[in-house]
Write an enzyme that holds these catalytic residues in place. Structure first.
Site, PDB file in Angstrom:
ATOM      1  N   SER A 151       0.876  -1.183   0.000  1.00  0.00           N
ATOM      2  CA  SER A 151       0.000   0.000   0.000  1.00  0.00           C
ATOM      3  C   SER A 151       0.903   1.220   0.000  1.00  0.00           C
ATOM      4  CB  SER A 151      -0.877   0.020   1.255  1.00  0.00           C
ATOM      5  OG  SER A 151      -1.464   1.297   1.421  1.00  0.00           O
ATOM      6  N   TYR A 164      -0.592  -0.533  10.505  1.00  0.00           N
ATOM      7  CA  TYR A 164      -0.808  -0.949   9.110  1.00  0.00           C
ATOM      8  C   TYR A 164       0.364  -0.482   8.243  1.00  0.00           C
ATOM      9  CZ  TYR A 164      -3.095  -1.255   4.506  1.00  0.00           C
ATOM     10  OH  TYR A 164      -3.413  -1.537   3.192  1.00  0.00           O
TER      11      TYR A 164
HETATM   12  N1  LIG Z   1      -8.771  -1.126  -0.578  1.00  0.00           N
HETATM   13  C1  LIG Z   1      -7.805  -0.241  -0.666  1.00  0.00           C
HETATM   14  O1  LIG Z   1      -8.055   0.952  -0.870  1.00  0.00           O
HETATM   15  C2  LIG Z   1      -6.359  -0.675  -0.542  1.00  0.00           C
HETATM   16  C3  LIG Z   1      -5.368   0.298  -0.718  1.00  0.00           C
HETATM   17  C4  LIG Z   1      -4.043  -0.076  -0.638  1.00  0.00           C
HETATM   18  C5  LIG Z   1      -3.709  -1.390  -0.398  1.00  0.00           C
HETATM   19  N2  LIG Z   1      -4.684  -2.309  -0.203  1.00  0.00           N
HETATM   20  C6  LIG Z   1      -4.268  -3.691   0.052  1.00  0.00           C
HETATM   21  O2  LIG Z   1      -4.903  -4.527  -0.892  1.00  0.00           O
HETATM   22  C7  LIG Z   1      -5.140  -5.809  -0.323  1.00  0.00           C
HETATM   23  C8  LIG Z   1      -6.601  -6.168  -0.447  1.00  0.00           C
HETATM   24  O3  LIG Z   1      -7.351  -5.152   0.192  1.00  0.00           O
HETATM   25  P1  LIG Z   1      -8.945  -5.062   0.017  1.00  0.00           P
HETATM   26  O4  LIG Z   1      -9.306  -3.670   0.335  1.00  0.00           O
HETATM   27  O5  LIG Z   1      -9.354  -5.673  -1.267  1.00  0.00           O
HETATM   28  O6  LIG Z   1      -9.408  -5.977   1.235  1.00  0.00           O
HETATM   29  P2  LIG Z   1     -10.851  -6.580   1.565  1.00  0.00           P
HETATM   30  O7  LIG Z   1     -11.871  -6.104   0.621  1.00  0.00           O
HETATM   31  O8  LIG Z   1     -11.037  -6.336   3.024  1.00  0.00           O
HETATM   32  O9  LIG Z   1     -10.583  -8.100   1.320  1.00  0.00           O
HETATM   33  C9  LIG Z   1      -9.582  -8.726   2.046  1.00  0.00           C
HETATM   34  C10 LIG Z   1      -9.696 -10.204   1.820  1.00  0.00           C
HETATM   35  O10 LIG Z   1      -8.662 -10.829   2.564  1.00  0.00           O
HETATM   36  C11 LIG Z   1      -9.225 -11.849   3.386  1.00  0.00           C
HETATM   37  N3  LIG Z   1      -8.462 -11.907   4.611  1.00  0.00           N
HETATM   38  C12 LIG Z   1      -8.345 -10.967   5.571  1.00  0.00           C
HETATM   39  N4  LIG Z   1      -7.566 -11.409   6.573  1.00  0.00           N
HETATM   40  C13 LIG Z   1      -7.198 -12.672   6.233  1.00  0.00           C
HETATM   41  C14 LIG Z   1      -6.406 -13.664   6.858  1.00  0.00           C
HETATM   42  N5  LIG Z   1      -5.845 -13.467   8.053  1.00  0.00           N
HETATM   43  N6  LIG Z   1      -6.228 -14.842   6.241  1.00  0.00           N
HETATM   44  C15 LIG Z   1      -6.792 -15.082   5.025  1.00  0.00           C
HETATM   45  N7  LIG Z   1      -7.558 -14.176   4.377  1.00  0.00           N
HETATM   46  C16 LIG Z   1      -7.757 -12.993   4.988  1.00  0.00           C
HETATM   47  C17 LIG Z   1     -10.673 -11.438   3.606  1.00  0.00           C
HETATM   48  O11 LIG Z   1     -11.519 -12.568   3.750  1.00  0.00           O
HETATM   49  P3  LIG Z   1     -11.898 -13.169   5.205  1.00  0.00           P
HETATM   50  O12 LIG Z   1     -12.264 -11.994   6.066  1.00  0.00           O
HETATM   51  O13 LIG Z   1     -13.009 -14.098   4.916  1.00  0.00           O
HETATM   52  O14 LIG Z   1     -10.659 -13.866   5.663  1.00  0.00           O
HETATM   53  C18 LIG Z   1     -11.010 -10.741   2.290  1.00  0.00           C
HETATM   54  O15 LIG Z   1     -11.488 -11.657   1.326  1.00  0.00           O
HETATM   55  C19 LIG Z   1      -4.624  -5.733   1.106  1.00  0.00           C
HETATM   56  O16 LIG Z   1      -3.301  -6.205   1.163  1.00  0.00           O
HETATM   57  C20 LIG Z   1      -4.656  -4.243   1.402  1.00  0.00           C
HETATM   58  O17 LIG Z   1      -3.749  -3.894   2.428  1.00  0.00           O
HETATM   59  C21 LIG Z   1      -6.007  -1.984  -0.262  1.00  0.00           C
END
Ligand SMILES: NC(=O)c1ccc[n+]([C@@H]2O[C@H](COP(=O)([O-])OP(=O)(O)OC[C@H]3O[C@@H](n4cnc5c(N)ncnc54)[C@H](OP(=O)(O)O)[C@@H]3O)[C@@H](O)[C@H]2O)c1
Length: 259
Positions: A151, A164
């Site tokens: 991120s 984070y």
């Molecule tokens: N969204 C943003 O704006 C953004 C920006 C920068 C970076 N990111 C990064 O992009 C990635 C995805 O983010 P997102 O926003 O798409 O997240 P999200 O919508 O919250 O989805 C996260 C997924 O990861 C799974 N997960 C969470 N903890 C887990 C664990 N301990 N073991 C296995 N699975 C797990 C969750 O499923 P369960 O809860 O069922 O396990 C969910 O399917 C992350 O690395 C995040 O830091 C996101």
């Protein structure tokens, strides 16, 4: 770009694992691999979410999708994700460490327990999944590609984001270390660093007024928040042959938000 103008990278015959593939960015990455011909395994803690995602991807692409209920914060689960995928698809070529914990924790509240939650999921999870893949690849004299989803927060402090941000900074450092240790073995390790993406969590923050959508868009030179497919495209690029000599890089995908 129109759908017709898109040139999909060809991952026919490849096997890819996407952790956190049941929702958000991970779902888009898994769907993109399936559209490109790969067989995909998605891992996450909630079986129903994974099954729903797998059905949706399978119906659209016709590709087989393996569901692996697992918590990447647990070492044994990381090994199981890799073992189950190899057993089901008889190989493994790509690992995307996408699953992560995000929560706002003021540093005054960041005791050992809180800090360990972030480190276990966001740093140790990618390391243990990657190690399991690397051990298998070496044993079977295979190469592979790993992409860690970081991120821009890793390099940008913001109130409440300390744990984070520290975990993502560590993940980027680990990306470079894995890259230099494993490139001689034929394993390429890179990362992507998204800015804000239109995932459910971010959209909920807009709806609840925790984030100001208009102000955020004004602060992004490209004039919009990233779509999940913007991140998926970058991940597929780094996993594909066009990126064959790219090692240990962190590719920022943020429309200029980080400047
Ligand atoms: N969204 C943003 O704006 C953004 C920006 C920068 C970076 N990111 C990064 O992009 C990635 C995805 O983010 P997102 O926003 O798409 O997240 P999200 O919508 O919250 O989805 C996260 C997924 O990861 C799974 N997960 C969470 N903890 C887990 C664990 N301990 N073991 C296995 N699975 C797990 C969750 O499923 P369960 O809860 O069922 O396990 C969910 O399917 C992350 O690395 C995040 O830091 C996101």
């Amino acid at each position: 770009m129109t759908e017709a103008a898109r040139v999909e990278p060809d991952f026919a015959g490849k096997v890819a694992i996407v952790t956190g593939g049941g929702a958000g960015i991970g779902f888009a990455i898994a769907r993109a691999f399936a559209r490109s011909g790969a067989r995909v395994a998605i891992a996450g803690r909630t079986k129903e979410r994974l099954t729903h995602a797998a059905n949706s991807i399978g119906e659209e692409s016709g590709a087989p999708v393996l569901v692996v209920p697992a918590d990447v914060g647990k070492h044994a689960d990381c090994e199981r994700i890799v073992a189950a995928t190899v057993e089901r698809f008889d190989g493994l070529d790509i690992l995307v460490n996408n699953a992560a914990l995000f929560a706002l924790v003021p540093l005054m509240e960041a005791d050992h327990t809180e800090a360990a939650r972030f480190i276990n999921t966001n740093v140790m999870g990618p390391l243990q999944c990657s190690r399991a893949f690397a051990h298998w690849a070496v044993k079977h004299e295979r190469g592979g590609a790993i992409v860690n989803v970081s991120s821009i927060a890793g390099a940008r402090p913001a109130p409440g984001c300390g744990l984070y941000s520290a975990s993502k900074a560590a993940l980027e450092s680990l990306t470079r270390s894995m890259a230099v240790e494993w490139a001689p073995l034929g394993m390429r390790v890179n990362a992507v660093a998204p800015g804000h993406v239109n995932t459910e969590g971010v959209l909920e923050d807009f709806r609840a007024g925790r984030l100001d959508e208009a102000a955020m868009i004004r602060s992004i030179p490209a004039g919009r928040i990233a779509d999940v497919d913007d991140i998926a495209d970058a991940v597929l690029f780094l996993c594909g042959d066009h990126a064959r000599h790219i090692v240990g890089q962190v590719l920022t995908v943020d429309g200029g938000e980080g400047f």
